[in-house]
Scaffold this motif. Structure first.
Motif, short mmCIF file in Angstrom:
data_model
loop_
_atom_site.label_atom_id
_atom_site.label_comp_id
_atom_site.label_asym_id
_atom_site.label_seq_id
_atom_site.Cartn_x
_atom_site.Cartn_y
_atom_site.Cartn_z
N LEU A 52 0.83 -1.20 0.00
CA LEU A 52 0.00 0.00 0.00
C LEU A 52 0.87 1.25 0.00
O LEU A 52 0.49 2.28 -0.56
N SER A 53 2.04 1.16 0.64
CA SER A 53 2.98 2.30 0.71
C SER A 53 2.32 3.55 1.28
O SER A 53 2.56 4.66 0.79
N ALA A 54 1.48 3.35 2.31
CA ALA A 54 0.75 4.49 2.91
C ALA A 54 0.05 5.31 1.83
O ALA A 54 0.16 6.52 1.75
N TYR A 55 -0.70 4.60 0.99
CA TYR A 55 -1.41 5.21 -0.14
C TYR A 55 -0.45 5.98 -1.05
O TYR A 55 -0.73 7.10 -1.48
N SER A 56 0.72 5.37 -1.31
CA SER A 56 1.75 5.91 -2.21
C SER A 56 2.49 7.10 -1.62
O SER A 56 3.07 7.91 -2.36
N ALA A 57 2.53 7.21 -0.31
CA ALA A 57 3.34 8.24 0.34
C ALA A 57 4.78 7.78 0.57
O ALA A 57 5.68 8.60 0.72
N PHE A 231 -6.81 24.36 -15.96
CA PHE A 231 -6.66 22.90 -15.96
C PHE A 231 -5.81 22.52 -14.75
O PHE A 231 -4.65 22.93 -14.64
N VAL A 232 -6.41 21.77 -13.82
CA VAL A 232 -5.77 21.48 -12.54
C VAL A 232 -5.62 19.96 -12.39
O VAL A 232 -6.60 19.22 -12.49
N ILE A 233 -4.40 19.52 -12.16
CA ILE A 233 -4.13 18.08 -12.01
C ILE A 233 -3.77 17.77 -10.56
O ILE A 233 -2.86 18.37 -9.99
N ASP A 234 -4.47 16.80 -10.00
CA ASP A 234 -4.18 16.29 -8.66
C ASP A 234 -3.27 15.08 -8.80
O ASP A 234 -3.72 13.99 -9.13
N GLU A 235 -1.97 15.29 -8.55
CA GLU A 235 -0.98 14.21 -8.62
C GLU A 235 -0.54 13.78 -7.22
O GLU A 235 0.57 13.27 -7.05
N ILE A 236 -1.40 13.95 -6.24
CA ILE A 236 -1.04 13.62 -4.87
C ILE A 236 -0.67 12.14 -4.75
O ILE A 236 0.32 11.79 -4.11
N GLN A 237 -1.45 11.26 -5.37
CA GLN A 237 -1.18 9.83 -5.29
C GLN A 237 -0.35 9.33 -6.47
O GLN A 237 0.50 8.45 -6.32
N THR A 238 -0.55 9.90 -7.65
CA THR A 238 0.12 9.40 -8.85
C THR A 238 1.51 9.99 -9.05
O THR A 238 2.31 9.44 -9.81
#
Length: 419
Positions: A52-57, A231-238
């Protein structure tokens, strides 16, 4: 004679959390006390692969020595000033972020959802002060199936009943369109002149690793430019190498910037899983709409977070973790697809880089996927279901091929238990 039931260490810790803590999560029944690289250990001393990697953290691996060294070194000097004063770390970190990702300004916050809230405020401020919309008329568009956090304004954009039930009334000025549907977004832009921005995940992680069409983001970007919408990209997890390059949405070396957003949102692995750190990046025309006193955070941009995050990003670059994520992701999904030929439980394999998911056949109510994850745990691998029938599989990006094959064996062995 009365029988005394012995309570394990894990059971005692779980009972204490249940007794004194809010019941806002449903964790797997494992109590972790140590981590290193791709592994974590529980209080009984059992070792697990962390998928899980802390939800990719924790993209850089648990307790990466360089990041921990940066933490210790800065913690002994200065941890917090608030933004009432300058520090010798914030400017260096902001410069690093801007030059790496190709923007003129950075605004450093703490949690991912704070960064999303920041982007929403920027969209509205820009819409009134630059685009010229009438006061209180700006609307922000989100995609169905999104997950951007848990604050009231963010869940106002969600269509997940578990996120919304009994938390209303919700925030106005929010519109949703289907994910991966360019035509629906274009129709909305034609009909509504009060659209300020579109906030979207390049891959929907919480929804079960939903990967859109290859040209989806570039076509959305073109429409935003045509209709003067941010145009706003949420790359918090990706973001931060998870999907096989530094960002899922565009190549930071400018070899392909057709999907580069006006506002970029980062979090999670920005600090290597050591501290809550997030950031919003934009050029001056957008970012300088916010003036002193209009937005901020006591802890946002603190010296400790800046020192840790700068080192965490440098680790990703120095260790070529994006390349490793790409290569290991290909090996991993090839192995999952091979398992799927022998296991009727796997209905679909999804993913990019080391962000993957399997869709479990007949598990819509979530019970079967949960039971499978419990079997994973019994065999030495930790993962969690999402949205009922999906199991997200996202190990730290330092994983090697031998470990990938060992984990594939664990997954196949676990699935065979339910055949």
């Amino acid at each position: 004679m009365e029988t005394v039931t012995k309570v394990t260490k894990s059971e005692a810790f779980i009972a204490k959390e249940n007794n004194y803590g809010a019941h806002n999560y449903h964790p797997l029944p494992v109590v972790l006390e140590r981590g290193e690289g791709v592994y974590v250990w529980d209080v009984e001393g059992d070792r697990y692969y962390d998928f899980l990697s802390a939800y990719s953290a924790v993209n850089q691996g648990h307790c990466h020595p360089r990041i921990i060294h940066a933490l210790k070194q800065q913690a002994e000097k200065l941890t917090l000033t608030s933004r009432a004063f300058y520090s010798d770390k914030l400017g260096d970190f902001e410069e690093y972020l801007c030059k790496l990702f190709g923007y003129e300004k950075a605004l450093v916050m703490n949690s991912g959802v704070e960064a999303v809230e920041t982007a929403m405020k920027l969209c509205r401020k820009w819409a009134y002060e630059v685009k010229g919309l009438a006061a209180d008329q700006a609307k922000i568009v989100f995609a169905d199936g999104n997950f951007h956090g848990r604050t009231i304004s963010v869940i106002s954009a969600s269509n997940d009943d578990s996120a919304r039930k009994n938390f209303g009334p919700f925030v106005d000025g929010i519109v949703r369109v289907p994910y991966n549907d360019v035509d629906a977004f274009e129709q909305l832009l034609k009909e509504d002149k009060n659209i300020a921005g579109f906030i979207v995940e390049p891959i929907q992680g919480e929804a079960g690793v939903v990967v859109p069409d290859e040209d989806y983001l570039s076509r959305i970007r073109s429409l935003c430019k045509e209709y003067n919408v941010l145009f706003v990209i949420d790359e918090i997890q990706t973001g931060i190498a998870r999907t096989g390059r530094m960002l899922a949405s565009y190549a930071i070396d400018e070899s392909d910037s057709s999907s580069k957003p006006d506002i970029l949102i980062l979090g999670k692995a920005l600090s290597g899983g050591v501290l809550p750190v997030s950031a919003v990046l934009a050029d001056d025309q957008v970012m300088l709409c916010i003036k002193p006193g209009e937005h901020g955070s006591t802890y946002g941009g603190n010296p400790l977070a800046c020192a840790v995050s700068l080192e965490a990003l440098q680790v990703v670059i120095d260790e070529k973790l994006a390349d490793n994520a790409h290569l290991m992701g290909m090996v991993f999904r090839a192995g999952l697809n091979d398992i799927a030929t022998r296991s009727p439980l796997i209905k679909e394999v999804r993913g990019k880089g080391l962000l993957s998911a399997i869709v479990i056949d007949g598990a819509e109510d979530g019970h079967l996927a949960w039971d499978i994850c419990m079997e994973f745990k019994a065999n030495g691998l930790l993962a969690k279901p999402t949205h009922g029938d999906k199991i997200r599989l996202a190990p730290p990006l330092v994983i090697n091929e031998e470990q990938i094959h060992e984990c594939l064996s664990i997954i196949e062995k676990s699935l065979a238990r339910f055949a």
